[in-house]
Scaffold this motif. Sequence first.
Motif, mmCIF file in Angstrom:
data_model
loop_
_atom_site.group_PDB
_atom_site.id
_atom_site.type_symbol
_atom_site.label_atom_id
_atom_site.label_comp_id
_atom_site.label_asym_id
_atom_site.label_seq_id
_atom_site.Cartn_x
_atom_site.Cartn_y
_atom_site.Cartn_z
ATOM 1 N N LEU A 79 38.378 38.669 44.486
ATOM 2 C CA LEU A 79 37.245 37.876 43.853
ATOM 3 C C LEU A 79 36.600 38.681 42.732
ATOM 4 O O LEU A 79 36.552 39.853 42.678
ATOM 5 C CB LEU A 79 36.042 37.545 44.886
ATOM 6 C CG LEU A 79 35.174 36.496 44.524
ATOM 7 C CD1 LEU A 79 35.734 35.145 44.363
ATOM 8 C CD2 LEU A 79 34.232 36.192 45.676
ATOM 9 N N ALA A 81 33.302 30.149 45.354
ATOM 10 C CA ALA A 81 34.476 30.705 46.171
ATOM 11 C C ALA A 81 34.191 29.971 47.270
ATOM 12 O O ALA A 81 33.119 30.040 47.814
ATOM 13 C CB ALA A 81 34.529 32.287 45.956
ATOM 14 N N LYS A 89 38.907 28.911 45.029
ATOM 15 C CA LYS A 89 37.978 29.500 43.833
ATOM 16 C C LYS A 89 38.186 28.959 42.660
ATOM 17 O O LYS A 89 39.282 28.592 42.318
ATOM 18 C CB LYS A 89 38.038 31.257 43.922
ATOM 19 C CG LYS A 89 39.220 31.742 43.214
ATOM 20 C CD LYS A 89 39.093 33.307 43.495
ATOM 21 C CE LYS A 89 40.179 33.867 43.308
ATOM 22 N NZ LYS A 89 40.270 35.372 43.444
#
Lengths: 327, 382, 341
Positions: free
Chosen positions: C37, C241, C251
């Motif tokens: 992420l 996300a 996401k």
Amino acid sequence: MFAFLLRRIFYMIPTVILVSIVTFLIIQLPPGDYLDTLAAELSDQGGLDSGTMEALREQYGLGQPFFVQYWKWITGIVMQGDFGLSFEKNLPVGDLIWDRLGWTFAISLMTLLFIWAIALPIGIYSAVRKYSFGDYAATFFGFIGLAVPNFLLALVMMYVAFKYFGQSVGGLVSPEYLDAPWTWEKYVDLFKHIWMPIVVVGTSGAAALIRIMRANLLDELYRPYVVTARAKGMSEFQLLMRYPVRVALNPFLSTIGWILPTLVSGEIIVAVVMNLPTTGPMLLRALLVQDMYLAGSLILIVSLLTVLGTLISDLLLAWIDPRIRYQ
Amino acid sequence: MTLTDTSPVSDNSKDTNLVPELLGPWSLIWRKFKRHRLAYFSLWFVGFIYLMALFGEFLTTQDINETNRRAPFAPPMSVQLFTNDESGTSQFLLHARGLKLELNEEERRRTFVEDPDKIIPLGFFVEGYDYKLLGLIPLNTHLFGAKNPRDRVYFFGADRLGRDIYSRIVMGTRVSMSIGLVGVALSMVIGISLGGISGYYGGWIDNIIQRLIEFIRSIPTIPLWMGLAAAIPLGWPPLRTYFVVTVIVSMIGWTSLAREVRGKFLSLRKEDFVTAARLDGLTDWEVIRRHMVPSFSSHIIASLTLAVPLMILAETSLSFLGIGLQPPTVSWGTLLKEAQNIRTIIQAPWLLIAPGTMIVMAVLALNFLGDGLRDAADPNAH
Amino acid sequence: MMPLTPMPTEPLVEMRGLKTHFHTDDGVVKAVEGVDLDIYPNRTLCVLGESGCGKSIMARSIMRIVDAPGRIVEGSIQYRSAEGSIVDLAKVRHGSRQLRQIRGQDIAMIFQEPMSSLGPIQKIGQQIAETISLHRDVSRKEAKEIAIEMLDKVGIPRPRERFESYPFELSGGMRQRAMIAMALSCQPRLLIADEPTTALDVTTQAQILDLIAELKEEFEMGVMLITHDLGVVAQVAEDVAVMYMGKVVEKGDVYSIFERPQHPYTRALLESVPKIGGEKRDRLPAIRGMVPHPLARPTGCTFRTRCDHFMPGICDVNEPAMVDIGDSQAACFLHLEKTHD
Ligand SMILES: Nc1ncnc2c1ncn2[C@@H]1O[C@H](COP(=O)(O)OP(=O)(O)OP(=O)(O)O)[C@@H](O)[C@H]1O
Ligand SMILES: [Mg+2]
């Protein structure tokens, strides 16, 4: 804060009254009344004339109901500071007890400071380094401290001191200083004697407090506010001292409430073993020969002073903990 | 998409219940308790001590009241496995080394020394004084001791009157350990009822009981005990003294239990299952007995276990001061009373060491046990 | 929804293959199990997911404040500092000066429970001033002035008096404002907010969220906001996300996610909220079944036990990888099939 003080003092009143009633019950427990004992005691020395007997009977309200007697006794104490007569010594109780009470409380308070000085750092260490070698050692010491009765520890220490250091123990100062004025040497000598009762009386309390501090701190260590402090970027030691220790300190200090009574209890029993010039031996002797006004007065004052100590500790606590103060 | 809870469970949800198998509350506690090794070991040790209390006479080697004028303050005898005869060959024989008095020139007094000629053979299941096992079965067999009933062995030495300390400690176990149990039973009754009433009803009753508890906790116990115990007439029969001392000792112990029970009641009172039981029309008493007590009985057991050593220590202290149990009753406290002054201790340290060790071990074991139980009963402890 | 700010090129934080596990007595709880992420400056990333899916643990991993027995076991958290140097937060030593300086100064965090997240017996002003003196070279007095200024900025009335207050004297909303003041007192470059409004009433919630959005614009910081509330996501998010059992399953930017959700889990989540003007239904659909026990992770795709598109022999054999689908990415074999076709 002032309201809090008033309320706490107000709460104390029933306790004080109850203490005095229980004490008076104890005074009354042995069979026969005070005058019988006194008369029996004095009869060898020619006896009391019936006039004095009557006057005394009137003064103590003997033969009258319990509460009348209690009332006369307690008003005598409160109004005139008259605790009655010690028939064994044939002196007013008031003349006999203050020195000894002073020493009992001096030793108890010194013990309190001693066990805090020990328990605080060890407790913190134990919690922070949970399950480390040091923690196990502290826990072990704690269990031993709780398992060895005060008098046993006193006996063992006296035996060790005598056997291995050739030191005769007992009393608070060496015989040569007994009636000496308070000089520097006498203080040094006092210190050489007094550490042993302090350590003996303090051991079980220190053991208990270490465990309490450890548990308190463990309760706090994983609270969200500790994480907040960590997330601020404080160093571990800094945040430990400023947050969880600071919070855990309050319940720790509030233990005075029960630690003080146990210290006084411990001091009394240790004093008997070590033959200290404090309340213990005098109380024991008074009880064994049923010198009940002396015994009762000792029990009363020891209990009252303890209650007072607890009150002071509560006030201190309110002073440092805003949550209590604002309730 | 059909996303209602009535939709049939499709195949792929089969392995959702891979959840670890659930155990009942008591087996969970037991499992956690067993992991606490010291506590587990202490459980066995405490069990052993209580067996010792129960079968005391069988374990003793001498009658505890039998004095021996030739053995005042006799030191502990050494127990050995082999004898050496004149030729120097050693032979297996379990025996104790006898003692004889000898004049010590330096100290100008008579002291005990080991007598090489006096060998006291020891054995198991030997004949000794007569007693009744459990107060019922007449017997004169003892687990071990001197093979010849006329020989005296002193494993832990002898006291002022030449009585056997070992046997006296064994017999003292019965009194001291049972005071703990009886006292705790009394505390339990008072503590649970007062604490329960306090927590269940609340209000002014709660207030009064709380004040009472505060009162008892705020005064030093020893002087109070001393005052009460000293009023026991010396002429009372031992059993009555025993009972009164037990009552005095348990008068303090109930407060912490009452607090704990009250706390539990207060928190349980608000729980749904209690409300539900009430709505079902159960009486207060039924609610308490059927629903509330089971949910905290494990805690109670733990606190009770922790109260036992306190009672034992209290009895010991009082008897030591000479205002609790009185001779001829034998308890660990009255045994220690023999070691009250330093001169005696220096002459006969075993008077202090043997009963002292016993007390410390018993109290330690009970504390470990109680601690382990409490940890195991606490669902939040990790 | 917010106007789309252009995507900056350099992310503030890049997580790659992050795994945080709890080694408990009963087994290993894989709270975070391979998260990739990025968090960008001046953008708000919302993290969604059911309770227990590892959102908080992931956030705490960035700050390195996961409580024992939790530990980062794998992966990296690359943090790009203001000077442009890169620090791997997953590797820095616990308690090191470097880590302590990043905490509070570069990355700040606010928590779910304003009740217990402030020191209970310390004055709130003091707690804020402390943060300031920790990271900035100011005198006690200056720190106090800055703290009062911050209290004012987060909308606490009479800040000078409030400086002296204890947490228990403040309402929940005020406490959370104080927390925000504390977090922002050193103008961090990234703010992590873990369900900052869950404990508050609806009006206060909106105020707090507005406040965060406002301050984000003012300080140009990146924000990672963890929430359960899709309304909040729609209101403040730029990126979204979605997590499930310790993994990011989908996401992308907020439009793509809301309008074209690709993962069955995301779709189910979005379906489970009422829509104004949506078709009338007797009851809202809940996601079928329950989250599996953390110690009993399903093989293959973790969502397969609740998925309506479960494909035996595929979903329970391999773990799906992230694939690009338009503007978003999702980890699901449905899309893998499509891209392969
Ligand atoms: N101290 C711990 N010990 C063991 N497991 C833990 C611990 N803390 C968290 N977990 C596990 O980690 C997983 C993720 O927890 P986390 O708090 O990140 O969930 P979350 O997504 O933030 O949920 P919520 O929305 O309820 O806050 C959970 O399954 C939880 O059981
Ligand atoms: Mg969370």
